[in-house]
Design a protein around this motif. Structure first.
Motif, PDB file in Angstrom:
ATOM      1  N   ARG A   1       0.830  -1.215   0.000  1.00 32.34           N
ATOM      2  CA  ARG A   1       0.000   0.000   0.000  1.00 32.34           C
ATOM      3  C   ARG A   1       0.861   1.260   0.000  1.00 32.34           C
ATOM      4  NH1 ARG A   1      -4.969  -2.088   3.915  1.00 32.34           N
ATOM      5  NH2 ARG A   1      -5.945  -3.309   2.257  1.00 32.34           N
ATOM      6  N   ARG A   2       1.952   1.239   0.752  1.00 29.71           N
ATOM      7  CA  ARG A   2       2.850   2.406   0.788  1.00 29.71           C
ATOM      8  C   ARG A   2       3.576   2.576  -0.540  1.00 29.71           C
ATOM      9  NH1 ARG A   2       4.832   1.123   6.806  1.00 29.71           N
ATOM     10  NH2 ARG A   2       3.170   2.204   7.890  1.00 29.71           N
ATOM     11  N   MET A   3       3.973   1.457  -1.140  1.00 28.01           N
ATOM     12  CA  MET A   3       4.652   1.530  -2.436  1.00 28.01           C
ATOM     13  C   MET A   3       3.726   2.188  -3.470  1.00 28.01           C
ATOM     14  SD  MET A   3       7.701   0.005  -2.253  1.00 28.01           S
ATOM     15  CE  MET A   3       8.298  -1.201  -3.390  1.00 28.01           C
ATOM     16  N   ALA A   4       2.469   1.765  -3.491  1.00 33.15           N
ATOM     17  CA  ALA A   4       1.507   2.331  -4.442  1.00 33.15           C
ATOM     18  C   ALA A   4       1.232   3.802  -4.140  1.00 33.15           C
ATOM     19  CB  ALA A   4       0.210   1.528  -4.421  1.00 33.15           C
ATOM     20  N   LEU A   5       1.076   4.122  -2.875  1.00 30.44           N
ATOM     21  CA  LEU A   5       0.786   5.492  -2.468  1.00 30.44           C
ATOM     22  C   LEU A   5       1.903   6.457  -2.861  1.00 30.44           C
ATOM     23  CD1 LEU A   5      -1.117   7.391  -0.811  1.00 30.44           C
ATOM     24  CD2 LEU A   5       0.306   6.844   1.165  1.00 30.44           C
ATOM     25  N   ASN A   6       3.147   5.996  -2.727  1.00 29.88           N
ATOM     26  CA  ASN A   6       4.299   6.866  -2.980  1.00 29.88           C
ATOM     27  C   ASN A   6       4.861   6.752  -4.391  1.00 29.88           C
ATOM     28  OD1 ASN A   6       4.631   8.142  -0.348  1.00 29.88           O
ATOM     29  ND2 ASN A   6       4.987   6.060   0.370  1.00 29.88           N
ATOM     30  N   HIS A   7       4.218   5.963  -5.245  1.00 25.97           N
ATOM     31  CA  HIS A   7       4.648   5.816  -6.640  1.00 25.97           C
ATOM     32  C   HIS A   7       6.156   5.602  -6.738  1.00 25.97           C
ATOM     33  CE1 HIS A   7       0.706   7.045  -8.245  1.00 25.97           C
ATOM     34  NE2 HIS A   7       0.650   7.760  -7.136  1.00 25.97           N
ATOM     35  N   VAL A   8       6.667   4.612  -6.024  1.00 23.49           N
ATOM     36  CA  VAL A   8       8.117   4.395  -5.942  1.00 23.49           C
ATOM     37  C   VAL A   8       8.744   3.980  -7.266  1.00 23.49           C
ATOM     38  CG1 VAL A   8       8.022   3.841  -3.487  1.00 23.49           C
ATOM     39  CG2 VAL A   8       7.821   2.009  -5.161  1.00 23.49           C
ATOM     40  N   TRP A   9       7.939   3.633  -8.248  1.00 22.63           N
ATOM     41  CA  TRP A   9       8.464   3.221  -9.542  1.00 22.63           C
ATOM     42  C   TRP A   9       8.797   4.408 -10.429  1.00 22.63           C
ATOM     43  CZ3 TRP A   9       3.600   2.441  -7.635  1.00 22.63           C
ATOM     44  CH2 TRP A   9       2.602   3.259  -8.158  1.00 22.63           C
ATOM     45  N   GLY A  10       8.411   5.592 -10.010  1.00 23.83           N
ATOM     46  CA  GLY A  10       8.625   6.793 -10.814  1.00 23.83           C
ATOM     47  C   GLY A  10      10.085   7.237 -10.816  1.00 23.83           C
ATOM     48  N   PRO A  11      10.364   8.271 -11.591  1.00 27.94           N
ATOM     49  CA  PRO A  11      11.746   8.782 -11.653  1.00 27.94           C
ATOM     50  C   PRO A  11      12.161   9.405 -10.325  1.00 27.94           C
ATOM     51  CG  PRO A  11      10.235  10.236 -12.819  1.00 27.94           C
ATOM     52  CD  PRO A  11       9.441   9.028 -12.412  1.00 27.94           C
ATOM     53  N   LEU A  12      13.470   9.442 -10.100  1.00 26.32           N
ATOM     54  CA  LEU A  12      13.993  10.054  -8.880  1.00 26.32           C
ATOM     55  C   LEU A  12      13.702  11.547  -8.881  1.00 26.32           C
ATOM     56  CD1 LEU A  12      17.513   8.342  -8.681  1.00 26.32           C
ATOM     57  CD2 LEU A  12      15.463   7.793  -7.356  1.00 26.32           C
ATOM     58  N   ALA A  13      13.469  12.093  -7.703  1.00 23.45           N
ATOM     59  CA  ALA A  13      13.201  13.530  -7.584  1.00 23.45           C
ATOM     60  C   ALA A  13      14.449  14.339  -7.920  1.00 23.45           C
ATOM     61  CB  ALA A  13      12.726  13.862  -6.166  1.00 23.45           C
ATOM     62  N   SER A  14      15.613  13.768  -7.632  1.00 20.15           N
ATOM     63  CA  SER A  14      16.884  14.408  -7.971  1.00 20.15           C
ATOM     64  C   SER A  14      17.905  13.317  -8.269  1.00 20.15           C
ATOM     65  CB  SER A  14      17.371  15.298  -6.820  1.00 20.15           C
ATOM     66  OG  SER A  14      17.590  14.519  -5.670  1.00 20.15           O
ATOM     67  N   GLN A  15      18.999  13.725  -8.878  1.00 22.21           N
ATOM     68  CA  GLN A  15      20.042  12.773  -9.250  1.00 22.21           C
ATOM     69  C   GLN A  15      20.629  12.104  -8.003  1.00 22.21           C
ATOM     70  OE1 GLN A  15      20.745  11.986 -12.397  1.00 22.21           O
ATOM     71  NE2 GLN A  15      22.233  10.472 -11.743  1.00 22.21           N
ATOM     72  N   ALA A  16      20.855  10.797  -8.077  1.00 22.61           N
ATOM     73  CA  ALA A  16      21.455  10.061  -6.954  1.00 22.61           C
ATOM     74  C   ALA A  16      22.919  10.463  -6.805  1.00 22.61           C
ATOM     75  CB  ALA A  16      21.347   8.566  -7.202  1.00 22.61           C
ATOM     76  N   PRO A  17      23.454  10.423  -5.577  1.00 22.51           N
ATOM     77  CA  PRO A  17      24.883  10.725  -5.372  1.00 22.51           C
ATOM     78  C   PRO A  17      25.750   9.791  -6.222  1.00 22.51           C
ATOM     79  CG  PRO A  17      23.738  10.575  -3.277  1.00 22.51           C
ATOM     80  CD  PRO A  17      22.770  10.123  -4.328  1.00 22.51           C
ATOM     81  N   PRO A  18      26.960  10.218  -6.584  1.00 24.24           N
ATOM     82  CA  PRO A  18      27.813   9.455  -7.507  1.00 24.24           C
ATOM     83  C   PRO A  18      28.044   7.985  -7.115  1.00 24.24           C
ATOM     84  CG  PRO A  18      28.802  11.575  -7.012  1.00 24.24           C
ATOM     85  CD  PRO A  18      27.583  11.448  -6.166  1.00 24.24           C
ATOM     86  N   ASN A  19      28.283   7.692  -5.877  1.00 23.97           N
ATOM     87  CA  ASN A  19      28.577   6.318  -5.469  1.00 23.97           C
ATOM     88  C   ASN A  19      27.420   5.666  -4.722  1.00 23.97           C
ATOM     89  OD1 ASN A  19      31.215   6.186  -6.553  1.00 23.97           O
ATOM     90  ND2 ASN A  19      31.940   7.458  -4.871  1.00 23.97           N
ATOM     91  N   GLN A  20      26.211   6.054  -5.072  1.00 25.88           N
ATOM     92  CA  GLN A  20      25.015   5.564  -4.388  1.00 25.88           C
ATOM     93  C   GLN A  20      24.970   4.038  -4.317  1.00 25.88           C
ATOM     94  OE1 GLN A  20      22.302   7.313  -3.054  1.00 25.88           O
ATOM     95  NE2 GLN A  20      21.341   5.401  -2.472  1.00 25.88           N
ATOM     96  N   TRP A  21      25.309   3.370  -5.383  1.00 24.92           N
ATOM     97  CA  TRP A  21      25.145   1.918  -5.454  1.00 24.92           C
ATOM     98  C   TRP A  21      26.474   1.175  -5.375  1.00 24.92           C
ATOM     99  CZ3 TRP A  21      20.444   1.734  -4.243  1.00 24.92           C
ATOM    100  CH2 TRP A  21      19.537   2.654  -4.744  1.00 24.92           C
ATOM    101  N   LYS A  22      27.538   1.847  -4.974  1.00 25.97           N
ATOM    102  CA  LYS A  22      28.848   1.219  -4.854  1.00 25.97           C
ATOM    103  C   LYS A  22      29.000   0.608  -3.469  1.00 25.97           C
ATOM    104  CE  LYS A  22      33.743   2.166  -5.335  1.00 25.97           C
ATOM    105  NZ  LYS A  22      34.761   3.187  -5.489  1.00 25.97           N
ATOM    106  N   TRP A  23      29.512  -0.616  -3.447  1.00 24.92           N
ATOM    107  CA  TRP A  23      29.744  -1.290  -2.174  1.00 24.92           C
ATOM    108  C   TRP A  23      31.019  -2.066  -2.264  1.00 24.92           C
ATOM    109  CZ3 TRP A  23      27.729  -0.765   2.443  1.00 24.92           C
ATOM    110  CH2 TRP A  23      27.994  -1.725   3.410  1.00 24.92           C
ATOM    111  N   PRO A  24      31.835  -2.115  -1.284  1.00 23.93           N
ATOM    112  CA  PRO A  24      31.696  -1.408   0.006  1.00 23.93           C
ATOM    113  C   PRO A  24      32.095   0.049  -0.140  1.00 23.93           C
ATOM    114  CG  PRO A  24      33.722  -2.679   0.005  1.00 23.93           C
ATOM    115  CD  PRO A  24      33.024  -2.975  -1.302  1.00 23.93           C
ATOM    116  N   ILE A  25      31.581   0.833   0.778  1.00 21.97           N
ATOM    117  CA  ILE A  25      31.917   2.260   0.802  1.00 21.97           C
ATOM    118  C   ILE A  25      33.301   2.398   1.423  1.00 21.97           C
ATOM    119  CG2 ILE A  25      31.299   4.519   1.706  1.00 21.97           C
ATOM    120  CD1 ILE A  25      28.376   3.531   1.721  1.00 21.97           C
ATOM    121  N   VAL A  26      34.183   3.058   0.707  1.00 21.15           N
ATOM    122  CA  VAL A  26      35.559   3.208   1.186  1.00 21.15           C
ATOM    123  C   VAL A  26      35.821   4.613   1.621  1.00 21.15           C
ATOM    124  CG1 VAL A  26      37.972   2.904   0.570  1.00 21.15           C
ATOM    125  CG2 VAL A  26      36.241   1.438  -0.450  1.00 21.15           C
TER     126      VAL A  26
END
Length: 118
Positions: A93-118
Protein backbone atom coordinates in the motif's frame (compact mmCIF):
# COMPACT_ATOMS: atom_id res chain seq x y z
CA UNK A 1 -17.00 -33.44 20.55
CA UNK A 2 -13.38 -32.46 21.15
CA UNK A 3 -12.31 -28.97 20.20
CA UNK A 4 -9.72 -28.62 17.47
CA UNK A 5 -6.55 -27.29 19.10
CA UNK A 6 -3.69 -26.58 16.74
CA UNK A 7 -1.12 -25.80 19.41
CA UNK A 8 -1.11 -24.30 22.88
CA UNK A 9 1.46 -21.57 22.25
CA UNK A 10 3.86 -20.20 19.66
CA UNK A 11 6.57 -19.84 22.33
CA UNK A 12 7.09 -16.31 20.99
CA UNK A 13 6.31 -13.56 23.46
CA UNK A 14 3.36 -11.49 22.27
CA UNK A 15 2.47 -13.79 19.37
CA UNK A 16 -0.73 -15.69 20.05
CA UNK A 17 -1.80 -18.87 18.30
CA UNK A 18 -4.03 -18.14 15.30
CA UNK A 19 -7.33 -20.03 15.44
CA UNK A 20 -7.87 -20.07 11.66
CA UNK A 21 -4.58 -19.40 9.84
CA UNK A 22 -5.87 -20.56 6.46
CA UNK A 23 -8.66 -17.98 6.53
CA UNK A 24 -6.28 -15.24 7.75
CA UNK A 25 -3.71 -15.93 5.05
CA UNK A 26 -6.25 -16.23 2.24
CA UNK A 27 -7.71 -12.89 3.27
CA UNK A 28 -4.32 -11.16 3.53
CA UNK A 29 -2.93 -12.66 0.33
CA UNK A 30 -6.07 -11.63 -1.54
CA UNK A 31 -5.70 -8.05 -0.30
CA UNK A 32 -2.01 -7.97 -1.24
CA UNK A 33 -2.71 -9.24 -4.75
CA UNK A 34 -5.52 -6.71 -5.17
CA UNK A 35 -3.32 -3.83 -3.97
CA UNK A 36 -0.45 -4.88 -6.23
CA UNK A 37 -2.73 -4.13 -9.19
CA UNK A 38 -2.18 -0.42 -8.33
CA UNK A 39 1.52 -0.82 -9.18
CA UNK A 40 2.69 -1.02 -12.82
CA UNK A 41 3.24 -4.53 -14.18
CA UNK A 42 6.78 -3.51 -15.13
CA UNK A 43 7.70 -2.89 -11.49
CA UNK A 44 10.11 -5.51 -10.12
CA UNK A 45 8.44 -5.24 -6.70
CA UNK A 46 5.04 -6.13 -8.15
CA UNK A 47 6.39 -8.99 -10.28
CA UNK A 48 8.36 -10.72 -7.53
CA UNK A 49 5.81 -10.08 -4.80
CA UNK A 50 3.00 -11.50 -6.93
CA UNK A 51 5.12 -14.59 -7.61
CA UNK A 52 5.79 -15.17 -3.91
CA UNK A 53 2.22 -14.46 -2.79
CA UNK A 54 0.69 -16.67 -5.49
CA UNK A 55 3.03 -19.51 -4.55
CA UNK A 56 2.19 -19.19 -0.86
CA UNK A 57 -1.53 -18.87 -1.59
CA UNK A 58 -1.39 -22.10 -3.57
CA UNK A 59 0.17 -23.85 -0.56
CA UNK A 60 -2.49 -22.41 1.76
CA UNK A 61 -5.29 -23.58 -0.52
CA UNK A 62 -3.85 -27.08 -1.03
CA UNK A 63 -2.32 -27.98 2.34
CA UNK A 64 -4.76 -28.35 5.24
CA UNK A 65 -2.12 -29.56 7.72
CA UNK A 66 -0.53 -26.59 9.51
CA UNK A 67 2.81 -28.27 10.24
CA UNK A 68 3.24 -29.29 6.59
CA UNK A 69 2.10 -25.82 5.46
CA UNK A 70 4.74 -24.22 7.67
CA UNK A 71 7.40 -26.47 6.11
CA UNK A 72 6.24 -25.69 2.56
CA UNK A 73 6.25 -21.93 3.10
CA UNK A 74 9.49 -22.23 5.12
CA UNK A 75 9.32 -18.84 6.84
CA UNK A 76 8.70 -19.78 10.47
CA UNK A 77 5.54 -20.63 12.34
CA UNK A 78 2.27 -19.92 10.59
CA UNK A 79 1.62 -17.03 12.98
CA UNK A 80 4.92 -15.47 11.87
CA UNK A 81 3.88 -15.94 8.24
CA UNK A 82 0.65 -14.07 9.04
CA UNK A 83 2.64 -11.18 10.56
CA UNK A 84 4.85 -11.16 7.45
CA UNK A 85 1.74 -11.00 5.24
CA UNK A 86 0.34 -8.10 7.30
CA UNK A 87 3.64 -6.26 6.89
CA UNK A 88 3.73 -6.97 3.15
CA UNK A 89 0.21 -5.61 2.79
CA UNK A 90 1.27 -2.35 4.46
CA UNK A 91 4.38 -2.23 2.28
CA UNK A 92 2.41 -2.77 -0.95
CA UNK A 93 0.00 0.00 0.00
CA UNK A 94 2.85 2.41 0.79
CA UNK A 95 4.65 1.53 -2.44
CA UNK A 96 1.51 2.33 -4.44
CA UNK A 97 0.79 5.49 -2.47
CA UNK A 98 4.30 6.87 -2.98
CA UNK A 99 4.65 5.82 -6.64
CA UNK A 100 8.12 4.40 -5.94
CA UNK A 101 8.46 3.22 -9.54
CA UNK A 102 8.63 6.79 -10.81
CA UNK A 103 11.75 8.78 -11.65
CA UNK A 104 13.99 10.05 -8.88
CA UNK A 105 13.20 13.53 -7.58
CA UNK A 106 16.88 14.41 -7.97
CA UNK A 107 20.04 12.77 -9.25
CA UNK A 108 21.45 10.06 -6.95
CA UNK A 109 24.88 10.73 -5.37
CA UNK A 110 27.81 9.45 -7.51
CA UNK A 111 28.58 6.32 -5.47
CA UNK A 112 25.01 5.56 -4.39
CA UNK A 113 25.15 1.92 -5.45
CA UNK A 114 28.85 1.22 -4.85
CA UNK A 115 29.74 -1.29 -2.17
CA UNK A 116 31.70 -1.41 0.01
CA UNK A 117 31.92 2.26 0.80
CA UNK A 118 35.56 3.21 1.19
Amino acid sequence: MASKILKATTNITGLAVCKDPHYALKLLYGKILRDLKNIPETSAYRKYTEDIINSRLEHVENEPNIARLERKINCGQIEEVIVQAENELMCARRMALNHVWGPLASQAPPNQWKWPIV
